[in-house]
Scaffold this motif. Sequence first.
Motif, PDB file in Angstrom:
ATOM      1  N   VAL A  10       6.184  10.660  -3.449  1.00 54.34           N
ATOM      2  CA  VAL A  10       6.727  11.010  -2.137  1.00 54.34           C
ATOM      3  C   VAL A  10       7.679   9.899  -1.701  1.00 54.34           C
ATOM      4  N   SER A  11       8.439  10.128  -0.658  1.00 53.62           N
ATOM      5  CA  SER A  11       9.355   9.096  -0.163  1.00 53.62           C
ATOM      6  C   SER A  11       8.554   8.008   0.556  1.00 53.62           C
ATOM      7  N   LYS A  12       9.181   6.843   0.708  1.00 50.09           N
ATOM      8  CA  LYS A  12       8.513   5.746   1.412  1.00 50.09           C
ATOM      9  C   LYS A  12       8.225   6.118   2.862  1.00 50.09           C
ATOM     10  N   ALA A  13       9.151   6.837   3.478  1.00 42.61           N
ATOM     11  CA  ALA A  13       8.956   7.253   4.880  1.00 42.61           C
ATOM     12  C   ALA A  13       7.762   8.187   4.993  1.00 42.61           C
ATOM     13  N   GLU A  14       7.673   9.125   4.070  1.00 48.93           N
ATOM     14  CA  GLU A  14       6.544  10.068   4.105  1.00 48.93           C
ATOM     15  C   GLU A  14       5.230   9.363   3.809  1.00 48.93           C
ATOM     16  N   ALA A  15       5.242   8.439   2.849  1.00 54.38           N
ATOM     17  CA  ALA A  15       4.034   7.670   2.534  1.00 54.38           C
ATOM     18  C   ALA A  15       3.607   6.839   3.740  1.00 54.38           C
ATOM     19  N   GLY A  16       4.571   6.282   4.454  1.00 54.30           N
ATOM     20  CA  GLY A  16       4.264   5.522   5.667  1.00 54.30           C
ATOM     21  C   GLY A  16       3.639   6.384   6.736  1.00 54.30           C
ATOM     22  N   ARG A  17       4.169   7.604   6.900  1.00 51.83           N
ATOM     23  CA  ARG A  17       3.597   8.530   7.887  1.00 51.83           C
ATOM     24  C   ARG A  17       2.182   8.944   7.487  1.00 51.83           C
ATOM     25  N   ILE A  18       1.951   9.153   6.198  1.00 44.80           N
ATOM     26  CA  ILE A  18       0.616   9.522   5.712  1.00 44.80           C
ATOM     27  C   ILE A  18      -0.372   8.397   6.007  1.00 44.80           C
ATOM     28  N   LEU A  19       0.024   7.176   5.688  1.00 43.20           N
ATOM     29  CA  LEU A  19      -0.851   6.026   5.939  1.00 43.20           C
ATOM     30  C   LEU A  19      -1.120   5.878   7.429  1.00 43.20           C
ATOM     31  N   GLU A  20      -0.104   6.042   8.249  1.00 44.10           N
ATOM     32  CA  GLU A  20      -0.262   5.945   9.702  1.00 44.10           C
ATOM     33  C   GLU A  20      -1.208   7.027  10.220  1.00 44.10           C
ATOM     34  N   THR A  21      -1.101   8.229   9.677  1.00 47.52           N
ATOM     35  CA  THR A  21      -1.985   9.324  10.085  1.00 47.52           C
ATOM     36  C   THR A  21      -3.438   9.000   9.737  1.00 47.52           C
ATOM     37  N   PHE A  61       0.836  -1.199   0.000  1.00 47.73           N
ATOM     38  CA  PHE A  61       0.000   0.000   0.000  1.00 47.73           C
ATOM     39  C   PHE A  61       0.876   1.256   0.000  1.00 47.73           C
ATOM     40  N   ILE A  62       1.913   1.237   0.800  1.00 44.28           N
ATOM     41  CA  ILE A  62       2.851   2.368   0.832  1.00 44.28           C
ATOM     42  C   ILE A  62       3.518   2.545  -0.526  1.00 44.28           C
ATOM     43  N   GLU A  63       3.910   1.452  -1.167  1.00 42.40           N
ATOM     44  CA  GLU A  63       4.536   1.522  -2.493  1.00 42.40           C
ATOM     45  C   GLU A  63       3.580   2.116  -3.528  1.00 42.40           C
ATOM     46  N   LYS A  64       2.283   1.828  -3.417  1.00 40.14           N
ATOM     47  CA  LYS A  64       1.280   2.426  -4.322  1.00 40.14           C
ATOM     48  C   LYS A  64       1.213   3.940  -4.111  1.00 40.14           C
ATOM     49  N   ILE A  65       1.259   4.380  -2.866  1.00 36.93           N
ATOM     50  CA  ILE A  65       1.236   5.813  -2.566  1.00 36.93           C
ATOM     51  C   ILE A  65       2.476   6.486  -3.154  1.00 36.93           C
ATOM     52  N   VAL A  66       3.634   5.846  -2.988  1.00 36.52           N
ATOM     53  CA  VAL A  66       4.894   6.385  -3.525  1.00 36.52           C
ATOM     54  C   VAL A  66       4.809   6.517  -5.041  1.00 36.52           C
ATOM     55  N   ALA A  67       4.311   5.478  -5.700  1.00 39.69           N
ATOM     56  CA  ALA A  67       4.221   5.487  -7.161  1.00 39.69           C
ATOM     57  C   ALA A  67       3.221   6.528  -7.666  1.00 39.69           C
ATOM     58  N   ALA A  68       2.121   6.690  -6.956  1.00 40.19           N
ATOM     59  CA  ALA A  68       1.072   7.607  -7.410  1.00 40.19           C
ATOM     60  C   ALA A  68       1.401   9.072  -7.139  1.00 40.19           C
ATOM     61  N   HIS A  69       2.145   9.346  -6.056  1.00 42.08           N
ATOM     62  CA  HIS A  69       2.333  10.736  -5.648  1.00 42.08           C
ATOM     63  C   HIS A  69       3.783  11.195  -5.584  1.00 42.08           C
TER      64      HIS A  69
END
Length: 116
Positions: free
Chosen positions: A16-27, A6-14
Amino acid sequence: MNRIEFIEKIVAAHGVSKAEAGRILETVTSTIVGAVKKGDSVSLVGFGTFKQVARAARTGFNPQAGEKIKIAAQKVPKFVPGAAFKAAVDPKAAKRKAEKAAAKPAKKAASKRAKK
């Protein structure tokens, strides 16, 4: 799909870095969990609604011991998918539902005319 995918999909679509995508998902997930925990519902139009429901106390059965057990009342999370989500998963069912809804007003009009 798991959390990493799921994080990799966010990274590919937007982009952003994996760390930032992880923080977004966590939020997002922690916000939903926190709201439902307080008893609020979270509605994402087109996707669905997360809410808390109360499950009543009931009597269960322990097959290993062969005896009845009491199950306490509890609060559990519930997800109700939205119409757009349901339609994306099963387009045929959505089409049938739309056809049924379109036919329903015609039946009401015909029954009103028959009563007069």
